[in-house]
Design a protein around this motif. Sequence first.
Motif, PDB file in Angstrom:
ATOM      1  N   GLY A  20     -69.399 -73.762-128.444  1.00 30.47           N
ATOM      2  CA  GLY A  20     -68.806 -72.510-128.906  1.00 30.47           C
ATOM      3  C   GLY A  20     -69.871 -71.511-129.297  1.00 30.47           C
ATOM      4  N   SER A  21     -70.904 -71.419-128.447  1.00 30.71           N
ATOM      5  CA  SER A  21     -71.973 -70.466-128.725  1.00 30.71           C
ATOM      6  C   SER A  21     -72.021 -69.430-127.613  1.00 30.71           C
ATOM      7  CB  SER A  21     -73.320 -71.196-128.835  1.00 30.71           C
ATOM      8  OG  SER A  21     -73.635 -71.862-127.626  1.00 30.71           O
ATOM      9  N   ALA A  22     -72.601 -68.299-127.890  1.00 30.43           N
ATOM     10  CA  ALA A  22     -72.718 -67.251-126.875  1.00 30.43           C
ATOM     11  C   ALA A  22     -73.808 -67.652-125.889  1.00 30.43           C
ATOM     12  CB  ALA A  22     -73.063 -65.922-127.536  1.00 30.43           C
ATOM     13  N   PRO A  23     -73.550 -67.480-124.572  1.00 24.27           N
ATOM     14  CA  PRO A  23     -74.568 -67.865-123.582  1.00 24.27           C
ATOM     15  C   PRO A  23     -75.919 -67.221-123.859  1.00 24.27           C
ATOM     16  CG  PRO A  23     -72.509 -67.314-122.478  1.00 24.27           C
ATOM     17  CD  PRO A  23     -72.323 -66.977-123.934  1.00 24.27           C
ATOM     18  N   GLU A  24     -75.897 -65.979-124.349  1.00 25.21           N
ATOM     19  CA  GLU A  24     -77.173 -65.299-124.591  1.00 25.21           C
ATOM     20  C   GLU A  24     -77.895 -65.872-125.821  1.00 25.21           C
ATOM     21  OE1 GLU A  24     -74.192 -63.980-124.582  1.00 25.21           O
ATOM     22  OE2 GLU A  24     -73.876 -62.503-126.172  1.00 25.21           O
ATOM     23  N   ASP A  25     -77.226 -66.700-126.591  1.00 29.20           N
ATOM     24  CA  ASP A  25     -77.872 -67.318-127.761  1.00 29.20           C
ATOM     25  C   ASP A  25     -78.523 -68.667-127.440  1.00 29.20           C
ATOM     26  OD1 ASP A  25     -77.344 -65.282-129.490  1.00 29.20           O
ATOM     27  OD2 ASP A  25     -75.518 -66.178-130.328  1.00 29.20           O
ATOM     28  N   THR A  26     -78.431 -69.091-126.194  1.00 22.77           N
ATOM     29  CA  THR A  26     -78.938 -70.431-125.832  1.00 22.77           C
ATOM     30  C   THR A  26     -80.370 -70.672-126.293  1.00 22.77           C
ATOM     31  OG1 THR A  26     -77.447 -70.940-124.019  1.00 22.77           O
ATOM     32  CG2 THR A  26     -79.659 -71.832-123.826  1.00 22.77           C
ATOM     33  N   VAL A  27     -81.247 -69.745-125.944  1.00 24.41           N
ATOM     34  CA  VAL A  27     -82.658 -69.945-126.282  1.00 24.41           C
ATOM     35  C   VAL A  27     -82.871 -69.814-127.791  1.00 24.41           C
ATOM     36  CG1 VAL A  27     -85.001 -69.037-125.925  1.00 24.41           C
ATOM     37  CG2 VAL A  27     -83.448 -69.289-123.980  1.00 24.41           C
ATOM     38  N   LYS A  28     -82.118 -68.900-128.394  1.00 21.71           N
ATOM     39  CA  LYS A  28     -82.209 -68.719-129.849  1.00 21.71           C
ATOM     40  C   LYS A  28     -81.843 -70.019-130.572  1.00 21.71           C
ATOM     41  CE  LYS A  28     -80.520 -65.342-133.219  1.00 21.71           C
ATOM     42  NZ  LYS A  28     -79.501 -64.278-133.427  1.00 21.71           N
ATOM     43  N   ILE A  29     -80.778 -70.643-130.113  1.00 23.97           N
ATOM     44  CA  ILE A  29     -80.342 -71.912-130.722  1.00 23.97           C
ATOM     45  C   ILE A  29     -81.384 -73.008-130.490  1.00 23.97           C
ATOM     46  CG2 ILE A  29     -78.591 -73.746-130.587  1.00 23.97           C
ATOM     47  CD1 ILE A  29     -76.537 -71.485-129.991  1.00 23.97           C
TER      48      ILE A  29
END
Lengths: 412, 329
Positions: free
Chosen positions: B239-248
């Motif tokens: 349930g995360s935004a695709p653009e947050d992948t690297v941030k996560i």
Amino acid sequence: MVVQKSVSQTMMALNGDEAVAWAVKQSNVDVVAAYPITPQTIIVERISEFVHNGEVDMEFIRVESEHSALSASWGAALAGARAFTATAANGLALMWEILYITASTRTPVVMAVVNRALSAPINIHNDHSDSMGARDSGWIQIYSEDAQEAYDNTIMAFRIAEEAMLPVMITLDGFTISHTLQNVSVLPDEVVSNFVGIRKIPRIKLPHIYGEKEIPLMLNPKYPISFGPLDLFDYYFEHKVQQNEAMKASVPIIEKVHREFAEISGRSYEPVHMIPYKTEDADVVLLGLSSTMSVVRKVVDELRSEGKRVGAIRLRVFRPFPADMIRKELSKISTVGILDRSLSFGAEGGPVFMEVRSALYSSSSKPTVYDYVYGLGGRDLPPKLIKKAFNELLEAREEPEKPVIKYLGVRE
Amino acid sequence: MVAKAVWRPDIKELARIEGQKRPVESGHRLCAGCGAGIIIRQIAMAARKPLVWINATGCVEVATTIFPYTSWNIPWAHNAFENAAAVGSGVEAARKKLARVNRFDVDPDVELDYDVIVLGGDGGTYDIGLQAISGAFERRHKIMYVLYDNEAYMNTGIQRSGGTPFGARTTTTPVGKVIKGKPLFKKPIMDIMVAHGIPYAATVSPAYWNDALVKFRKGFEAEGPAFIHAFSTCPLGWGSAPEDTVKIMKLAVETCVFPLYEVVDGEYRLTGPSVSIAKNPDRKKPVEEYLKLQGRFRHMFKPENKWMIEKFQEWVDRQWETLLKRAGY
């Protein structure tokens, strides 16, 4: 088996497992991946000795389970190796998933199954519940009667598997054959080596990727191929039909390899798929598999001396099932008894019974077929019980009786 | 033993090899923001030899193939879910034997000088495939096993695995009225693999590409089995935004939820940002920063569930302390 004169062979006292191990040793096998299970253990022990004594150059992967044994064999075969494994009973059951995958990916692994009863209750002795349970998995199945045939079948299996591009299961009866010493004619190493050759990698065309180039069908960085992709309702069905066609196409390959093997060994198993014994004028026959049939033939001789016209058929190749041959062979027989060493719970009879009776349904002369389930969990089948079955069949010929399924040698 | 000469690619080198060593072509069906796609490319970029790639059943297998199509430019094989390490064992043994006898020396169409890489997800590694990996490692096959850990059975629709973290909502650990998310913690998969005495094991967060590439290369160069635990964001399952992948992927390291380290012949060594956190503990971010970007942990932020965040933090702290001790801090 018909024995003719051929190259000089060494007579060795081997049990069935050792005979298989010798065949593997001589057959230019590159990788063995196996896990010990009674009564197969002698196979892996002997192969270990051959490897540790430097008598053979192969990679022997002592895997941590039978599931991994077949998985590693699959990987080895895909990487270009000739691969062998061996198991029994619960080990075969644990391989279940990979049996289908190996066959469906047309991977030529050879496996010796030392027939043993499936759990539960746990039992180490012989019946055919293990390999019969795998009869629909897409493997060619050849049942051996004795240690000599286990040796011969193992050698032939590599040729058959690689030419048919299908895995081959050869079986031998647990303990009865696997652990019983017998005089086995062992061919010279170079004769076997020449017969099986080094594994040849089939070449295929993938025109949309490699044009007209025929590329090796293996895991190979020079010509990458994807093995085992997802395959849904678009193509799965066609692939399954093709797989069934491959099984049918293996029939002449199995026959050819047997003919060529007879030339080098002098041992002919004609007519390959099943071997009739005194059936020409027989009123009734018993049809079955493996070691039991040698006793059945002895009983046939005894009853013949009493003037009873009885015969026997030993089925060798259960998959692909020789339905045409069975129809032809049984066309003049009025009453047939099947010896089934396993059960199909809830079905009308054992696996061999169901196959044979189904084959006969399209025959113009339909014999009456009875099923004799026997020997489960290693229960002995003495000659007197075989005699009893023959006599029942002779009586039933006059007056058909029910039920069609009987148990030989079980306490009521 | 791990080779001493360490390959350290700079960004120019990376740009040069990226185009040459692309294992998977575009057109695959991995989700936007999926960590696995990044991991696959990093593995291939770090390769020292041609690769033979064995894949366990899972998202990568399903999303990169569907007959008659394949995304793979390299030899690739998928057999089943739990046996990828066993298949890899067989390939490696075959390669060894065939190379030893120069089987294909006269055949210009066959290459035998390759490395074997086995890729499995968390289900195929923590759970159903654990036995086959353990066997392969005990037998010292020269394979590199990469776990892409997206922390649940994503391919079948987000069911919990032994790799699912505490508190996470999955379809088999729903946020119910009584039990909220997964009540148990992740299995210590690195400890289990390191316990096999393999020459090389490491954790990788693809966001730190240079750290990742060096570790993948070391894995290939190890004289024996190597295990890489790669962190793999799953936008769909988390349930995360695709653009947050690297941030996560970065926050997981910065909060010490997923510290970066390697174990070389049994010696622990922190790498990347985990080194500076070890030296300056105040750089360690609270787990909330990692958790709050993911819908699977949303319920933990309700006032009545705050204890869950505390429990998560305690677990992370304890794991981190243990790791610090092992790495000599």
